[in-house]
Design a protein around this motif. Structure first.
Motif, PDB file in Angstrom:
ATOM      1  N   ALA A 189      13.434  -7.536   2.807  1.00 50.12           N
ATOM      2  CA  ALA A 189      13.333  -8.929   3.267  1.00 50.12           C
ATOM      3  C   ALA A 189      13.621  -9.887   2.118  1.00 50.12           C
ATOM      4  O   ALA A 189      14.312 -10.892   2.299  1.00 50.12           O
ATOM      5  CB  ALA A 189      11.944  -9.193   3.847  1.00 50.12           C
ATOM      6  N   LEU A 190      13.112  -9.591   0.948  1.00 45.86           N
ATOM      7  CA  LEU A 190      13.362 -10.436  -0.219  1.00 45.86           C
ATOM      8  C   LEU A 190      14.852 -10.469  -0.551  1.00 45.86           C
ATOM      9  O   LEU A 190      15.407 -11.530  -0.823  1.00 45.86           O
ATOM     10  CB  LEU A 190      12.551  -9.941  -1.418  1.00 45.86           C
ATOM     11  CG  LEU A 190      12.657 -10.766  -2.689  1.00 45.86           C
ATOM     12  CD1 LEU A 190      12.137 -12.183  -2.451  1.00 45.86           C
ATOM     13  CD2 LEU A 190      11.901 -10.094  -3.816  1.00 45.86           C
ATOM     14  N   ASN A 191      15.497  -9.340  -0.508  1.00 50.96           N
ATOM     15  CA  ASN A 191      16.942  -9.291  -0.785  1.00 50.96           C
ATOM     16  C   ASN A 191      17.735 -10.087   0.239  1.00 50.96           C
ATOM     17  O   ASN A 191      18.711 -10.740  -0.117  1.00 50.96           O
ATOM     18  CB  ASN A 191      17.438  -7.845  -0.827  1.00 50.96           C
ATOM     19  CG  ASN A 191      17.039  -7.140  -2.097  1.00 50.96           C
ATOM     20  OD1 ASN A 191      16.787  -7.772  -3.113  1.00 50.96           O
ATOM     21  ND2 ASN A 191      16.962  -5.825  -2.037  1.00 50.96           N
ATOM     22  N   ARG A 192      17.343 -10.057   1.501  1.00 49.93           N
ATOM     23  CA  ARG A 192      18.043 -10.853   2.512  1.00 49.93           C
ATOM     24  C   ARG A 192      17.919 -12.341   2.198  1.00 49.93           C
ATOM     25  O   ARG A 192      18.861 -13.096   2.363  1.00 49.93           O
ATOM     26  CB  ARG A 192      17.488 -10.566   3.909  1.00 49.93           C
ATOM     27  CG  ARG A 192      18.053  -9.337   4.555  1.00 49.93           C
ATOM     28  CD  ARG A 192      17.752  -9.310   6.042  1.00 49.93           C
ATOM     29  NE  ARG A 192      16.341  -9.427   6.342  1.00 49.93           N
ATOM     30  CZ  ARG A 192      15.490  -8.410   6.446  1.00 49.93           C
ATOM     31  NH1 ARG A 192      15.903  -7.184   6.267  1.00 49.93           N
ATOM     32  NH2 ARG A 192      14.222  -8.616   6.734  1.00 49.93           N
TER      33      ARG A 192
ATOM     34  N   ARG B  69       0.797  -1.217   0.000  1.00 54.62           N
ATOM     35  CA  ARG B  69       0.000   0.000   0.000  1.00 54.62           C
ATOM     36  C   ARG B  69       0.837   1.278   0.000  1.00 54.62           C
ATOM     37  O   ARG B  69       0.386   2.299  -0.485  1.00 54.62           O
ATOM     38  CB  ARG B  69      -0.937   0.008   1.193  1.00 54.62           C
ATOM     39  CG  ARG B  69      -1.886  -1.168   1.216  1.00 54.62           C
ATOM     40  CD  ARG B  69      -2.861  -1.067   2.374  1.00 54.62           C
ATOM     41  NE  ARG B  69      -3.522  -2.316   2.683  1.00 54.62           N
ATOM     42  CZ  ARG B  69      -4.424  -2.905   1.936  1.00 54.62           C
ATOM     43  NH1 ARG B  69      -4.791  -2.369   0.806  1.00 54.62           N
ATOM     44  NH2 ARG B  69      -4.986  -4.040   2.302  1.00 54.62           N
ATOM     45  N   ASP B  70       2.019   1.243   0.563  1.00 58.72           N
ATOM     46  CA  ASP B  70       2.801   2.477   0.615  1.00 58.72           C
ATOM     47  C   ASP B  70       4.280   2.177   0.422  1.00 58.72           C
ATOM     48  O   ASP B  70       4.695   1.019   0.353  1.00 58.72           O
ATOM     49  CB  ASP B  70       2.549   3.221   1.933  1.00 58.72           C
ATOM     50  CG  ASP B  70       2.915   2.404   3.166  1.00 58.72           C
ATOM     51  OD1 ASP B  70       3.947   1.701   3.144  1.00 58.72           O
ATOM     52  OD2 ASP B  70       2.177   2.465   4.160  1.00 58.72           O
ATOM     53  N   GLU B  71       5.064   3.216   0.317  1.00 58.49           N
ATOM     54  CA  GLU B  71       6.494   3.069   0.049  1.00 58.49           C
ATOM     55  C   GLU B  71       7.226   2.349   1.180  1.00 58.49           C
ATOM     56  O   GLU B  71       8.156   1.602   0.939  1.00 58.49           O
ATOM     57  CB  GLU B  71       7.138   4.440  -0.208  1.00 58.49           C
ATOM     58  CG  GLU B  71       6.678   5.103  -1.486  1.00 58.49           C
ATOM     59  CD  GLU B  71       6.940   4.248  -2.714  1.00 58.49           C
ATOM     60  OE1 GLU B  71       8.060   3.722  -2.863  1.00 58.49           O
ATOM     61  OE2 GLU B  71       6.015   4.094  -3.539  1.00 58.49           O
ATOM     62  N   ARG B  72       6.804   2.554   2.425  1.00 55.14           N
ATOM     63  CA  ARG B  72       7.438   1.878   3.556  1.00 55.14           C
ATOM     64  C   ARG B  72       7.239   0.373   3.436  1.00 55.14           C
ATOM     65  O   ARG B  72       8.181  -0.408   3.609  1.00 55.14           O
ATOM     66  CB  ARG B  72       6.869   2.386   4.888  1.00 55.14           C
ATOM     67  CG  ARG B  72       7.499   1.728   6.115  1.00 55.14           C
ATOM     68  CD  ARG B  72       6.786   2.095   7.409  1.00 55.14           C
ATOM     69  NE  ARG B  72       5.375   1.767   7.396  1.00 55.14           N
ATOM     70  CZ  ARG B  72       4.868   0.532   7.588  1.00 55.14           C
ATOM     71  NH1 ARG B  72       5.674  -0.479   7.792  1.00 55.14           N
ATOM     72  NH2 ARG B  72       3.567   0.322   7.574  1.00 55.14           N
ATOM     73  N   GLN B  73       6.025  -0.053   3.118  1.00 57.51           N
ATOM     74  CA  GLN B  73       5.755  -1.482   2.955  1.00 57.51           C
ATOM     75  C   GLN B  73       6.567  -2.058   1.800  1.00 57.51           C
ATOM     76  O   GLN B  73       7.099  -3.161   1.898  1.00 57.51           O
ATOM     77  CB  GLN B  73       4.272  -1.728   2.697  1.00 57.51           C
ATOM     78  CG  GLN B  73       3.413  -1.621   3.931  1.00 57.51           C
ATOM     79  CD  GLN B  73       1.960  -1.917   3.621  1.00 57.51           C
ATOM     80  OE1 GLN B  73       1.484  -1.638   2.522  1.00 57.51           O
ATOM     81  NE2 GLN B  73       1.259  -2.469   4.591  1.00 57.51           N
TER      82      GLN B  73
END
Length: 69
Positions: A21-24, A10-14
């Motif tokens: 998390a995906l990159n980790r 919904r927003d840039e923070r999310q």
């Protein structure tokens, strides 16, 4: 654990949290190319090198959560 379709962001923070998390999960380092010439018939060492590379790829995919352990 398998990669899933991203949730509705919904927003840039999310978005930032999701992709961080995906990159980790996928930061597993590169698997080097198998630069090898195969003789005819192949030697045991050549076949073993291919087997080792497949094992590296499988381990990288498991570490990235692309396939089940």
């Amino acid at each position: 654990m398998k990669l899933q379709t991203p949730p509705l962001l919904r927003d840039e923070r999310q978005k930032a949290e999701y992709f961080e998390a995906l990159n980790r999960r996928t930061d597993i380092g590169a698997v080097a190319n198998l630069n090898q010439t195969i003789s005819n018939p192949p030697t045991q060492a050549e076949v073993q090198a291919i087997s080792n590379k497949v094992d590296q790829l499988l381990a990288a995919m498991r570490a990235a959560g692309i396939m089940e352990p």
